[in-house]
Design a protein around this motif. Structure first.
Motif, mmCIF file in Angstrom:
data_model
loop_
_atom_site.group_PDB
_atom_site.id
_atom_site.type_symbol
_atom_site.label_atom_id
_atom_site.label_comp_id
_atom_site.label_asym_id
_atom_site.label_seq_id
_atom_site.Cartn_x
_atom_site.Cartn_y
_atom_site.Cartn_z
ATOM 1 N N SER A 53 0.838 -1.192 0.000
ATOM 2 C CA SER A 53 0.000 0.000 0.000
ATOM 3 C C SER A 53 0.878 1.249 0.000
ATOM 4 O O SER A 53 1.640 1.471 0.940
ATOM 5 N N PRO A 54 0.826 2.071 -1.051
ATOM 6 C CA PRO A 54 1.674 3.267 -1.117
ATOM 7 C C PRO A 54 1.371 4.231 0.016
ATOM 8 O O PRO A 54 0.226 4.381 0.438
ATOM 9 N N ASP A 62 -1.092 -10.698 12.215
ATOM 10 C CA ASP A 62 -0.973 -10.866 10.764
ATOM 11 C C ASP A 62 -0.360 -12.237 10.479
ATOM 12 O O ASP A 62 0.863 -12.380 10.409
ATOM 13 N N PRO A 63 -1.193 -13.269 10.311
ATOM 14 C CA PRO A 63 -0.671 -14.617 10.079
ATOM 15 C C PRO A 63 -0.217 -14.861 8.645
ATOM 16 O O PRO A 63 0.384 -15.897 8.363
ATOM 17 N N HIS A 64 -0.475 -13.934 7.745
ATOM 18 C CA HIS A 64 -0.223 -14.168 6.325
ATOM 19 C C HIS A 64 1.091 -13.579 5.830
ATOM 20 O O HIS A 64 1.837 -14.243 5.113
ATOM 21 N N PHE A 65 1.390 -12.341 6.184
ATOM 22 C CA PHE A 65 2.585 -11.684 5.681
ATOM 23 C C PHE A 65 3.659 -11.536 6.761
ATOM 24 O O PHE A 65 4.711 -12.157 6.685
ATOM 25 N N SER A 76 0.878 5.630 9.279
ATOM 26 C CA SER A 76 1.923 5.577 10.307
ATOM 27 C C SER A 76 2.042 4.219 10.981
ATOM 28 O O SER A 76 2.841 4.054 11.904
ATOM 29 N N SER A 77 1.254 3.240 10.542
ATOM 30 C CA SER A 77 1.198 1.952 11.232
ATOM 31 C C SER A 77 2.219 0.951 10.704
ATOM 32 O O SER A 77 2.740 1.082 9.602
ATOM 33 N N GLU A 78 2.495 -0.083 11.521
ATOM 34 C CA GLU A 78 3.450 -1.114 11.141
ATOM 35 C C GLU A 78 2.908 -1.984 10.011
ATOM 36 O O GLU A 78 1.703 -2.106 9.816
ATOM 37 N N GLY A 79 3.838 -2.630 9.299
ATOM 38 C CA GLY A 79 3.462 -3.577 8.264
ATOM 39 C C GLY A 79 4.012 -3.194 6.912
ATOM 40 O O GLY A 79 3.919 -2.034 6.495
ATOM 41 N N GLU A 80 4.595 -4.164 6.216
ATOM 42 C CA GLU A 80 5.122 -3.930 4.877
ATOM 43 C C GLU A 80 4.049 -4.164 3.830
ATOM 44 O O GLU A 80 3.824 -3.326 2.952
ATOM 45 N N LEU A 81 3.382 -5.304 3.914
ATOM 46 C CA LEU A 81 2.272 -5.621 3.019
ATOM 47 C C LEU A 81 0.974 -5.607 3.816
ATOM 48 O O LEU A 81 0.965 -5.861 5.018
#
Length: 283
Positions: free
Chosen positions: A33-34, A58-61, A118-123
């Motif tokens: 997500s850009p 987040d069990p997927h990514f 501002s939240s954590e997570g790459e995908l």
């Protein structure tokens, strides 16, 4: 945005080829997500809020818990929850939030979904959006009004089902209707070969234990759990095409609609007429 453009251009340059890292690039194209920087006006509004941080799994990514950030304006009895869309953030509703703050006895809650703002997570993905909305509901209590834009409209539908709440008013602004069709549009735009697309969707089903075609608002809609549903759209919206919306409305004639022409998918949440209509609806 720069990373997404890089991935898109890499895929374009392959001219339909399928190198060994093709699937990894496809996951980034679909699930990265850009992130756009916060503007001064938006930051000033965030500075007025009471910030909070919650976690979702987040069990997927990430295969771990992700922290996501949220913001609260006011301490009134009527709770209003706002769920942003893909590639967006709470601050993108600055104009609407500023207007809603003028309504008496309200508490406005918005958040940056995992992998966004501002939240954590790459995908990120729809389920993370829905989990975040559900975590906010469980923490702050059932909202009287729930507003969602784009993917946020789908996420709200899932969160309503998962939490068992019955909001008095659900507001959907240019909601996505068919997630797989959006994926296909992105893949086609990057000239991804049909065989690579098939492989991606096979992997998607394996990862999420659900075919991508199941992620439609018709399938996810919490029928019977919403007292009133009001939906705003632009019939020329290229991201949320009207034919899919038309099918949804035929299945749910109780949904009230309002048309805002010439705004497209992103600008609609900032439109003065739409914001005035929302204030009237909620007040």
């Amino acid at each position: 945005m720069k990373k997404l453009k890089t991935v898109f251009n890499q895929l374009k340059s392959l001219n339909g080829g399928e190198p060994s890292d093709m699937i990894n690039l496809l996951w980034q194209l679909i699930c990265y997500s850009p992130k756009m920087p916060v503007r001064l006006q938006q930051q000033q509004l965030l500075d007025e809020a009471k910030p909070f941080t919650l976690e979702v799994d987040d069990p997927h990514f990430a295969k771990s818990a992700l922290k996501f950030n949220g913001f609260v304006w006011g301490d009134g009895q009527r709770k209003i929850l706002i769920t942003h869309g893909w590639g967006s953030k709470a601050a993108d509703f600055a104009e609407l939030i500023a207007a809603l703050k003028n309504i008496d006895d309200t508490q406005i809650i918005a958040f940056d979904a995992p992998g966004n703002g501002s939240s954590e997570g790459e995908l990120s993905n729809l389920l993370l959006f829905a989990k975040a909305a559900g975590a906010v509901i469980k923490t702050f209590g059932a909202p009287d009004v729930i507003i969602g834009h784009s993917l946020g409209g789908m996420a709200n539908a899932i969160a309503i089902k998962e939490t068992g709440i019955k909001p008095a008013l659900l507001i959907s602004i240019a909601p996505l209707m068919n997630l797989k069709e959006n994926f296909i549009a992105s893949l086609n735009a990057a000239d991804v070969a049909a065989s690579a697309q098939d492989k991606f969707f096979t992997d998607f089903e394996s990862l999420f234990n659900m075919d991508a075609s199941g992620f439609t608002l018709n399938n996810l809609y919490p029928a019977g759990s919403v007292t009133r549903h009001w939906l705003a759209y632009d019939p020329e919206d290229k991201i949320a095409p009207f034919p899919f919306l038309k099918s949804f409305l035929a299945a749910h004639p109780e949904v009230e609609t309002s048309v805002y022409e010439g705004l497209g998918h992103e600008k609609i949440i900032k439109d003065e007429n739409l914001i005035a209509d929302l204030v009237r609806l909620i007040a």
